[in-house]
Design a protein around this motif. Sequence first.
Motif, PDB file in Angstrom:
ATOM      1  N   MET A 115       0.829  -1.203   0.000  1.00 54.94           N
ATOM      2  CA  MET A 115       0.000   0.000   0.000  1.00 54.94           C
ATOM      3  C   MET A 115       0.865   1.255   0.000  1.00 54.94           C
ATOM      4  O   MET A 115       0.550   2.248  -0.670  1.00 54.94           O
ATOM      5  CB  MET A 115      -0.926  -0.006   1.213  1.00 54.94           C
ATOM      6  N   ILE A 116       1.982   1.213   0.737  1.00 53.74           N
ATOM      7  CA  ILE A 116       2.901   2.368   0.769  1.00 53.74           C
ATOM      8  C   ILE A 116       3.504   2.592  -0.616  1.00 53.74           C
ATOM      9  O   ILE A 116       3.653   3.732  -1.069  1.00 53.74           O
ATOM     10  CB  ILE A 116       3.993   2.155   1.841  1.00 53.74           C
ATOM     11  N   ALA A 130      -7.006   3.803  -4.964  1.00 53.58           N
ATOM     12  CA  ALA A 130      -6.572   2.426  -5.247  1.00 53.58           C
ATOM     13  C   ALA A 130      -5.994   1.771  -3.995  1.00 53.58           C
ATOM     14  O   ALA A 130      -6.266   0.599  -3.706  1.00 53.58           O
ATOM     15  CB  ALA A 130      -5.532   2.429  -6.372  1.00 53.58           C
ATOM     16  N   GLY A 131      -5.194   2.529  -3.233  1.00 49.02           N
ATOM     17  CA  GLY A 131      -4.627   2.001  -1.986  1.00 49.02           C
ATOM     18  C   GLY A 131      -5.707   1.678  -0.966  1.00 49.02           C
ATOM     19  O   GLY A 131      -5.637   0.657  -0.267  1.00 49.02           O
ATOM     20  N   MET A 132      -6.738   2.538  -0.895  1.00 49.29           N
ATOM     21  CA  MET A 132      -7.848   2.286   0.039  1.00 49.29           C
ATOM     22  C   MET A 132      -8.641   1.046  -0.369  1.00 49.29           C
ATOM     23  O   MET A 132      -9.058   0.245   0.469  1.00 49.29           O
ATOM     24  CB  MET A 132      -8.783   3.503   0.078  1.00 49.29           C
ATOM     25  N   PRO A 195      -7.683  -4.096 -10.792  1.00 50.40           N
ATOM     26  CA  PRO A 195      -7.336  -3.199 -11.914  1.00 50.40           C
ATOM     27  C   PRO A 195      -6.936  -1.804 -11.437  1.00 50.40           C
ATOM     28  O   PRO A 195      -6.014  -1.200 -11.978  1.00 50.40           O
ATOM     29  CB  PRO A 195      -8.634  -3.150 -12.741  1.00 50.40           C
ATOM     30  N   LYS A 196      -7.614  -1.295 -10.402  1.00 47.41           N
ATOM     31  CA  LYS A 196      -7.259   0.027  -9.873  1.00 47.41           C
ATOM     32  C   LYS A 196      -5.843   0.025  -9.303  1.00 47.41           C
ATOM     33  O   LYS A 196      -5.051   0.918  -9.562  1.00 47.41           O
ATOM     34  CB  LYS A 196      -8.260   0.431  -8.777  1.00 47.41           C
ATOM     35  N   ALA A 197      -5.538  -1.008  -8.502  1.00 47.70           N
ATOM     36  CA  ALA A 197      -4.211  -1.084  -7.878  1.00 47.70           C
ATOM     37  C   ALA A 197      -3.121  -1.215  -8.934  1.00 47.70           C
ATOM     38  O   ALA A 197      -2.078  -0.558  -8.850  1.00 47.70           O
ATOM     39  CB  ALA A 197      -4.160  -2.265  -6.911  1.00 47.70           C
ATOM     40  N   HIS A 198      -3.344  -2.036  -9.964  1.00 50.44           N
ATOM     41  CA  HIS A 198      -2.335  -2.242 -11.011  1.00 50.44           C
ATOM     42  C   HIS A 198      -2.109  -0.979 -11.828  1.00 50.44           C
ATOM     43  O   HIS A 198      -0.970  -0.620 -12.138  1.00 50.44           O
ATOM     44  CB  HIS A 198      -2.768  -3.373 -11.944  1.00 50.44           C
TER      45      HIS A 198
END
Length: 431
Positions: A115-116, A130-132, A195-198
């Motif tokens: 997440m960091i 995306a992290g949330m 998909p958001k995180a990537h």
Amino acid sequence: MMMTLLTMNLILLTLMKNKKVITVSLIILMMKTISLTTNKFFNSISMFMGMDNWSQLLMILTIMISTMMVSTMKKKQETLIFMNLLMLMLLMMMFMSMKMIWFYMMFEMSLIPMMIMIMGWGYQPERMMAGMYLLFYTMTASLPLLLTILHLYKQMNTDMFSMKYEHITSNMLNMSISMAFLVKMPMFMLHFWLPKAHVQAPIFGSMILAGILLKIGGLGLMRFSTVLENSFLSMSTVWYTLAILGSIIISMICMMQGDIKSMIAYSSITHMSMCLMSILTLTKTGFTGGLMMMISHGLCSSGMFFLSNMNYERTMSRSMYINKGMMHFMPSNSMMWFMFSCLNMGCPPSINFFSEITIMMSMMSFWKTSYMFIMIISFIVSYYSFFMFSYSQHGQFSSNYAFSNANIKEYNLMNFHLWPLILSTFMMEMY
């Protein structure tokens, strides 16, 4: 003793700051891990750490991806190197854990460095969202897993993976365990964070996320299904059905993507759904196919994210409508796009091909008619992989006279992703 040495080696690595020293140390650590002899059951056991065939292969994959991740950094960044090595240490300890509660703790703690990385080094302002998504999806789904582990400890007075809890059969128990790992894999309808995180993650974040973190879900299902076999048998049909339908739907969504990184991210969901189908058969063939798919997808998907990042660094866009005609712009890179597109669709001779064949065998032993669905999935995967290659490499580039070349480091990184996928077919006995 060997487990203690490996753990101490990782702790020392987190204190280093020299990138070259870390890379060499990680390669030495990988050679140590490969040299360890394992069998199908835990060995080299300390009080709470051990290693079997599954964890050894995933540990080797983890060290390979982490080494390549350090090499992608343009300049020395102490904080980022520390985050990478902290995640490596947490993941290695999770793969070696023999206790459920220790497995859960490492499973949760590995989220923090990821997440960091997304929030700290991401590209767009949407990286905060995306992290949330990543945090809350995983934390919410894995809380029932903690309660289930505590319940099992109360019932059996132990939480070791080497025990059998065959008399415990409960669909609610199965759902509580499975949800944590199905979100992590992720399964269709629980996949919205991926998909958001990537898309928002930097290249090293995408590599570690696709290469290793998605495999935690598969390993967790394999570990818990061996100790709670009856509970998993009662619910496997439900998850199996969702995995088949999800794999077909996500494959179709892939064909509508205009963002290269987003298309590769959705492709990850399709491949991990196939891995999930294989594991849910609860057969030796199914576990072998799932493990092969995890290893092959880890290297192939990480390599494709690296290739898309090479385009992004030169065109400053991930859009397929701008990244056209890249064969004229980067002719040296076109061959690698072709190879990884072929590997993504499971062409021989690669471990991807053998994993798909093994998955097909296990699925047909579970439900004979499923060969129709696996044929549809394989066809659509081949279609969008071929589409991605042809659309990005052919056509007219925005400038007729532009030209760029890859440097030696980028070629080495691509080859380190590519050759293990092909050469590991000569050592099929390790699966």
